[in-house]
Enzyme design. Structure first.
Site, PDB file in Angstrom:
ATOM      1  N   HIS A 179      50.752  25.455  46.479  1.00 54.86           N
ATOM      2  CA  HIS A 179      51.900  26.336  46.231  1.00 54.86           C
ATOM      3  C   HIS A 179      53.113  25.536  45.761  1.00 54.86           C
ATOM      4  CE1 HIS A 179      49.799  29.677  47.963  1.00 54.86           C
ATOM      5  NE2 HIS A 179      49.970  29.366  49.218  1.00 54.86           N
ATOM      6  N   ARG A 223      52.507  35.779  38.763  1.00 59.05           N
ATOM      7  CA  ARG A 223      52.479  37.233  39.014  1.00 59.05           C
ATOM      8  C   ARG A 223      53.891  37.777  38.869  1.00 59.05           C
ATOM      9  NH1 ARG A 223      50.432  39.967  44.776  1.00 59.05           N
ATOM     10  NH2 ARG A 223      50.126  42.107  43.988  1.00 59.05           N
ATOM     11  N   GLY A 228      45.984  44.725  46.893  1.00 54.82           N
ATOM     12  CA  GLY A 228      45.406  44.083  45.718  1.00 54.82           C
ATOM     13  C   GLY A 228      45.680  44.818  44.421  1.00 54.82           C
TER      14      GLY A 228
END
Length: 313
Positions: free
Chosen positions: A128, A150, A271
């Protein structure tokens, strides 16, 4: 449960139990200006990480928390298994047997990196971290990095729910409290928009392949094909379909207790795309839109995220 999954579950279970005995204010520490969870990371580990020696054939997945790293880890593990002539799901594809290590590079004890020298190639590594906080050897080695990004509004929505379900992170009484923390750089692993800005400097490197959560959702078959091609892994049509099926949200949520233990439902909640619309106020939308433009508007990663498509009310 194979050894790789058992290792994952053991680490998360212990970190959550340890975190539950801490006050919210005690769950994070600061290292070089960025917050990290005390039950997963340590200053000693970060110091040891500086001397980590990457290999040119390491397979690296970089992604901010809640960008889909658990999902794409499933895809990569299956692809590596196939490259080693193994059947996905029958045994761990990488980092196998007694040498198993938790795949997240910055998570663990300082001796982890010495143990990793004994892992067979290819090593599968997840992180990360921002690029400037990765060991220099990763970029010198030219190891291939899959950069998963994202849309920031869904990152925030997902991270909010996740933080309130795992005692590894501080919890938040309201979404508004979380949003303030998210926008004022008080998040674990740092500010996401800064993360995007830092990684954008590497977006044109030949050994870095940016891919979005959203494009994988739109066309998982094409996404898996592109990931496999980037890492030089050949797939038959049957193998491609198997990887896609095993990495579907329905399949991963169904198996989440086996793969992620008691907290499987926290890792695989919805999701989907656009869950942010259930949380963001008009004012919050405006603040995020402005911040996105300031940090990554007009950049390669900014354009790739299709902000106008996924983040406009």
């Amino acid at each position: 449960m194979d050894k790789s999954r058992k290792k994952f579950v053991d680490v998360i279970d212990k970190a959550t139990v340890d975190g539950s005995s801490l006050h919210c204010d005690e769950r994070l520490f600061t290292y070089k200006g960025i917050l990290y969870p005390v039950t997963l990371c340590s200053p000693e580990t970060f110091k040891a990480l500086e001397s980590f020696e990457a290999r040119s054939d390491d397979i690296i997945l970089a992604g901010y928390p809640k960008s889909g790293t658990n999902w794409v880890s499933q895809i990569l593990n299956d692809l590596i298994a196939i490259s080693e002539k193994k059947t996905p799901g029958t045994e761990s594809g990488v980092n196998n047997e007694e040498l198993e290590e938790f795949p997240y590079l910055e998570v663990g004890d300082p001796e982890k990196y010495e143990r990793m020298t004994r892992l067979p190639s290819p090593r599968f590594i997840v992180t990360h971290l921002r690029p400037e906080n990765l060991p220099k050897s990763i970029f010198k080695s030219k190891a291939k990095i899959l950069l998963l990004i994202r849309n920031p509004k869904d990152i925030a929505a997902s991270f909010y729910h996740f933080s309130n379900r795992l005692a590894i992170f501080p919890s938040y009484e309201t979404w508004d409290d979380f949003f303030v923390a998210f926008m004022t750089k008080k998040m674990t692993w740092g500010c996401y928009l800064e993360y995007l800005s830092k990684w954008n400097k590497y977006a044109d490197e030949k050994n870095v392949m940016p891919i979005t959560y959203e494009e994988l959702k739109e066309d998982p078959v094409l996404g898996v094909k592109n990931i496999a091609a980037f890492f030089g892994i050949s797939l038959t049509e049957e193998q491609l379909q198997l990887v896609v099926e095993r990495s579907s949200f329905q399949s991963m949520k169904k198996n989440s207790q086996k793969t992620h233990g008691a907290f499987g439902n926290a890792f695989f909640r919805k999701g989907g795309v656009s869950d942010w619309k259930n949380l963001f106020s008009e004012d919050q939308n405006e603040k995020m839109d402005k911040a996105f433009e300031e940090h990554v508007g007009g950049t390669k990663l900014g354009r790739k995220l299709k902000y106008e498509v996924y983040c406009k009310a």
